[in-house]
Scaffold this motif. Structure first.
Motif, PDB file in Angstrom:
ATOM      1  N   LEU A 258      32.534  16.690   5.909  1.00 25.91           N
ATOM      2  CA  LEU A 258      31.956  16.753   7.253  1.00 25.91           C
ATOM      3  C   LEU A 258      30.469  16.433   7.207  1.00 25.91           C
ATOM      4  CD1 LEU A 258      32.211  17.548  10.283  1.00 25.91           C
ATOM      5  CD2 LEU A 258      31.691  19.899   9.579  1.00 25.91           C
ATOM      6  N   PRO A 259      29.990  15.437   7.943  1.00 22.90           N
ATOM      7  CA  PRO A 259      28.549  15.159   7.988  1.00 22.90           C
ATOM      8  C   PRO A 259      27.773  16.407   8.401  1.00 22.90           C
ATOM      9  CG  PRO A 259      29.763  13.370   9.006  1.00 22.90           C
ATOM     10  CD  PRO A 259      30.757  14.462   8.753  1.00 22.90           C
ATOM     11  N   ALA A 265      15.596  24.335   5.980  1.00 18.84           N
ATOM     12  CA  ALA A 265      15.785  24.453   4.540  1.00 18.84           C
ATOM     13  C   ALA A 265      14.478  24.920   3.905  1.00 18.84           C
ATOM     14  CB  ALA A 265      16.212  23.117   3.946  1.00 18.84           C
ATOM     15  N   VAL A 266      14.575  25.697   2.860  1.00 19.08           N
ATOM     16  CA  VAL A 266      13.367  26.174   2.185  1.00 19.08           C
ATOM     17  C   VAL A 266      13.193  25.518   0.818  1.00 19.08           C
ATOM     18  CG1 VAL A 266      13.436  28.365   3.405  1.00 19.08           C
ATOM     19  CG2 VAL A 266      14.512  28.191   1.157  1.00 19.08           C
ATOM     20  N   ASP A 267      14.029  24.547   0.514  1.00 14.85           N
ATOM     21  CA  ASP A 267      13.976  23.877  -0.779  1.00 14.85           C
ATOM     22  C   ASP A 267      14.287  22.398  -0.600  1.00 14.85           C
ATOM     23  OD1 ASP A 267      14.074  23.176  -3.441  1.00 14.85           O
ATOM     24  OD2 ASP A 267      16.083  23.970  -3.738  1.00 14.85           O
ATOM     25  N   ALA A 268      13.392  21.552  -1.049  1.00 13.60           N
ATOM     26  CA  ALA A 268      13.589  20.112  -0.905  1.00 13.60           C
ATOM     27  C   ALA A 268      14.431  19.528  -2.027  1.00 13.60           C
ATOM     28  CB  ALA A 268      12.244  19.396  -0.855  1.00 13.60           C
ATOM     29  N   LEU A 269      14.638  20.275  -3.117  1.00  9.79           N
ATOM     30  CA  LEU A 269      15.356  19.750  -4.270  1.00  9.79           C
ATOM     31  C   LEU A 269      16.844  20.092  -4.220  1.00  9.79           C
ATOM     32  CD1 LEU A 269      12.781  20.415  -7.137  1.00  9.79           C
ATOM     33  CD2 LEU A 269      13.213  18.289  -5.905  1.00  9.79           C
ATOM     34  N   SER A 270      17.181  21.371  -4.299  1.00 12.65           N
ATOM     35  CA  SER A 270      18.597  21.740  -4.349  1.00 12.65           C
ATOM     36  C   SER A 270      19.319  21.424  -3.053  1.00 12.65           C
ATOM     37  CB  SER A 270      18.745  23.226  -4.670  1.00 12.65           C
ATOM     38  OG  SER A 270      18.284  24.023  -3.603  1.00 12.65           O
ATOM     39  N   CYS A 271      18.589  21.375  -1.936  1.00  6.90           N
ATOM     40  CA  CYS A 271      19.207  21.099  -0.631  1.00  6.90           C
ATOM     41  C   CYS A 271      19.338  19.620  -0.325  1.00  6.90           C
ATOM     42  CB  CYS A 271      18.393  21.771   0.483  1.00  6.90           C
ATOM     43  SG  CYS A 271      18.754  23.517   0.656  1.00  6.90           S
ATOM     44  N   PHE A 272      18.948  18.755  -1.255  1.00  7.48           N
ATOM     45  CA  PHE A 272      19.065  17.327  -0.951  1.00  7.48           C
ATOM     46  C   PHE A 272      20.516  17.008  -0.619  1.00  7.48           C
ATOM     47  CE2 PHE A 272      19.265  12.810  -1.355  1.00  7.48           C
ATOM     48  CZ  PHE A 272      18.029  12.400  -0.884  1.00  7.48           C
ATOM     49  N   PRO A 273      20.757  16.294   0.502  1.00  5.07           N
ATOM     50  CA  PRO A 273      22.131  16.139   1.020  1.00  5.07           C
ATOM     51  C   PRO A 273      23.038  15.316   0.128  1.00  5.07           C
ATOM     52  CG  PRO A 273      20.471  15.688   2.719  1.00  5.07           C
ATOM     53  CD  PRO A 273      19.754  15.730   1.406  1.00  5.07           C
ATOM     54  N   LEU A 274      24.283  15.746   0.058  1.00  4.65           N
ATOM     55  CA  LEU A 274      25.267  15.103  -0.801  1.00  4.65           C
ATOM     56  C   LEU A 274      25.862  13.853  -0.170  1.00  4.65           C
ATOM     57  CD1 LEU A 274      26.896  15.417  -3.465  1.00  4.65           C
ATOM     58  CD2 LEU A 274      28.598  16.673  -2.131  1.00  4.65           C
ATOM     59  N   GLY A 275      26.275  13.938   1.108  1.00  2.00           N
ATOM     60  CA  GLY A 275      27.022  12.854   1.738  1.00  2.00           C
ATOM     61  C   GLY A 275      26.147  11.772   2.339  1.00  2.00           C
ATOM     62  N   ALA A 276      26.731  10.600   2.527  1.00  4.23           N
ATOM     63  CA  ALA A 276      25.996   9.455   3.061  1.00  4.23           C
ATOM     64  C   ALA A 276      25.664   9.614   4.536  1.00  4.23           C
ATOM     65  CB  ALA A 276      26.806   8.173   2.849  1.00  4.23           C
ATOM     66  N   VAL A 335      25.735   9.365  12.506  1.00  4.19           N
ATOM     67  CA  VAL A 335      27.187   9.570  12.484  1.00  4.19           C
ATOM     68  C   VAL A 335      27.937   8.477  13.234  1.00  4.19           C
ATOM     69  CG1 VAL A 335      29.040  11.107  13.268  1.00  4.19           C
ATOM     70  CG2 VAL A 335      27.019  12.061  12.140  1.00  4.19           C
ATOM     71  N   HIS A 336      27.362   8.019  14.363  1.00  2.32           N
ATOM     72  CA  HIS A 336      28.131   7.150  15.257  1.00  2.32           C
ATOM     73  C   HIS A 336      27.652   5.702  15.314  1.00  2.32           C
ATOM     74  CE1 HIS A 336      30.454  10.497  16.759  1.00  2.32           C
ATOM     75  NE2 HIS A 336      29.364  11.170  17.043  1.00  2.32           N
ATOM     76  N   ASP A 337      26.434   5.430  14.895  1.00  2.00           N
ATOM     77  CA  ASP A 337      25.881   4.086  15.042  1.00  2.00           C
ATOM     78  C   ASP A 337      25.400   3.540  13.701  1.00  2.00           C
ATOM     79  OD1 ASP A 337      26.248   4.061  17.875  1.00  2.00           O
ATOM     80  OD2 ASP A 337      24.453   5.303  18.093  1.00  2.00           O
TER      81      ASP A 337
END
Length: 392
Positions: A258-259, A265-276, A335-337
């Motif tokens: 799910l996108p 977020a309080v962390d720029a490293l571990s929270c870096f997003p997984l999905g495209a 998500v849509h465009d």
């Protein structure tokens, strides 16, 4: 039940209860019996996110290696819905099926110790479904909760103060009144209004909250009498995207690909997003010792990550209503465009990867949740936020 021990697995009538709440790493071992592989995973932690993540990684490992799965369930959980999901890529053994595996030996699967969060492993989709006999009931509960069958859903999660006690930790000693990942649902008002104007139904998910939300097009499932663990997952699986806090709901969304937009977020490293099709933005963080607000690139440095979430060192300020609105509008486009990565987004991702490598041996949290064999994820820092904060 199946009991894991060094070198072998035996069938026994009981298993020792787990007394600690969280484990450092995935507790999953691979065994062999008469040419059949069995992956045994234990869930000793009381955490929705960890349970979803361990469940997800176990199925991905079993799919890759062709093993059967046996889950040693946690003594207590805050959300059992994930155990009701069905995966067509794997087979989970039931207790009554264990009698044939009387003499198993542990085998080396060649798995790495770090990171715990196996980003590469989680990227391929799993063929998940809901129990066929329960789908009609889940659809009925959606209607009763106020969600129409043809609704275009966006799920919203806001971690508010007191969440630790609200999820049955009655004797909790953790003070969540000023926890870094907290946020106020009021700051999402403009973003929700925008989504409603675009024809979405917004479904608020998560633990029951003292702050109730509502109105035309808004369903407060978290506080609904019809809420169930499985129904919450059903809504996630049928949503266009999720607006999330930095919390375990993100791992639940990853089950379905799910996108997800993570705000506050309080962390720029571990929270870096997984999905495209994932985005994130961070809170604003001030160094209490000198009053200086940290830049995005300060969040990638050793000083911050060595004292991660230390509220005696850092003061955390929520994302503004305008920042959340801008990120949500950008998420709709993603998500849509057609969405094109900007040069700043590309540069920031490169800086994140470099920071991960530099801090790998210095900061345990970075090593546990960070880069996985050179892969950090396919998502982005939201362009709207990055442009504003680039020179801050």
């Amino acid at each position: 039940m199946l009991k894991a021990r060094r070198g072998r697995v035996s069938v026994t009538t009981a298993i020792q209860p787990v007394t600690h709440m969280n484990i450092a790493m995935l507790d999953s071992r691979l065994y062999e019996s008469d040419g059949c592989k069995i992956r045994v995973t234990q869930f000793p932690q009381l955490s929705f996110g960890h349970i979803c993540l361990d469940w997800h990684m176990t199925h991905q490992l079993a799919k890759r290696e062709g093993s059967l799965i046996y889950f040693v369930s946690p003594e207590k959980t805050i959300n059992t819905g994930v155990f009701e999901l069905q995966c067509r890529d794997t087979k989970v053994l039931k207790n009554e099926e264990l009698h044939v595996f009387k003499d198993c030996r542990e085998i080396d699967a060649g798995e790495t110790t770090f990171p715990y969060y196996r980003r590469r492993l989680l990227t391929p989709p799993l063929a998940l479904s809901f129990p066929g006999e329960q789908v009609a009931e889940l659809q009925r509960l959606c209607l009763l909760a106020g969600i129409q069958p043809d609704a275009k859903l966006v799920c919203l999660h806001v971690r508010e103060a007191g969440w630790y006690q609200q999820i049955s930790h009655c004797d909790a000693v953790l003070d969540t009144s000023c926890y870094p990942t907290n946020a106020r649902v009021e700051s999402y008002r403009k973003a929700v209004g925008y989504l409603l104007s675009e024809g979405y139904t917004v479904v608020r998910v998560g633990a029951p909250s003292a702050t109730r939300v509502g109105g035309p097009g808004v369903v407060d499932l978290a506080n609904s009498a019809y809420r169930s663990d499985l129904l919450e997952l059903f809504c996630l699986a049928n949503s266009c995207f999720l607006i999330a806090s930095e919390s375990g709901i993100r791992q639940a969304a990853e089950l379905f690909g799910l996108p997800t937009l993570t705000v506050n977020a309080v962390d720029a490293l571990s929270c870096f997003p997984l999905g495209a099709k994932d985005l994130y933005i961070t809170k604003h963080i001030v160094d209490r010792s000198n009053g200086r607000r940290l830049s995005l690139f300060d969040l990638l440095g050793y000083d911050y990550n060595a004292a991660y979430r230390d509220t005696s060192r850092w003061h955390y300020t929520e994302n503004t209503e305008e920042e959340i609105f801008a990120a949500v509008a950008e998420m709709v486009t993603l998500v849509h465009d057609v969405y094109k990565e900007s040069s700043q987004q590309s540069s920031f991702k490169k800086a994140v990867c470099e920071a991960q490598r530099a801090l790998w041996g210095l900061c345990p949290y970075v090593r546990k949740w960070g880069i996985d064999d050179g892969f950090i994820g396919d998502g982005y820092m939201a362009r709207s936020f990055l442009e504003k904060e680039w020179q801050a």
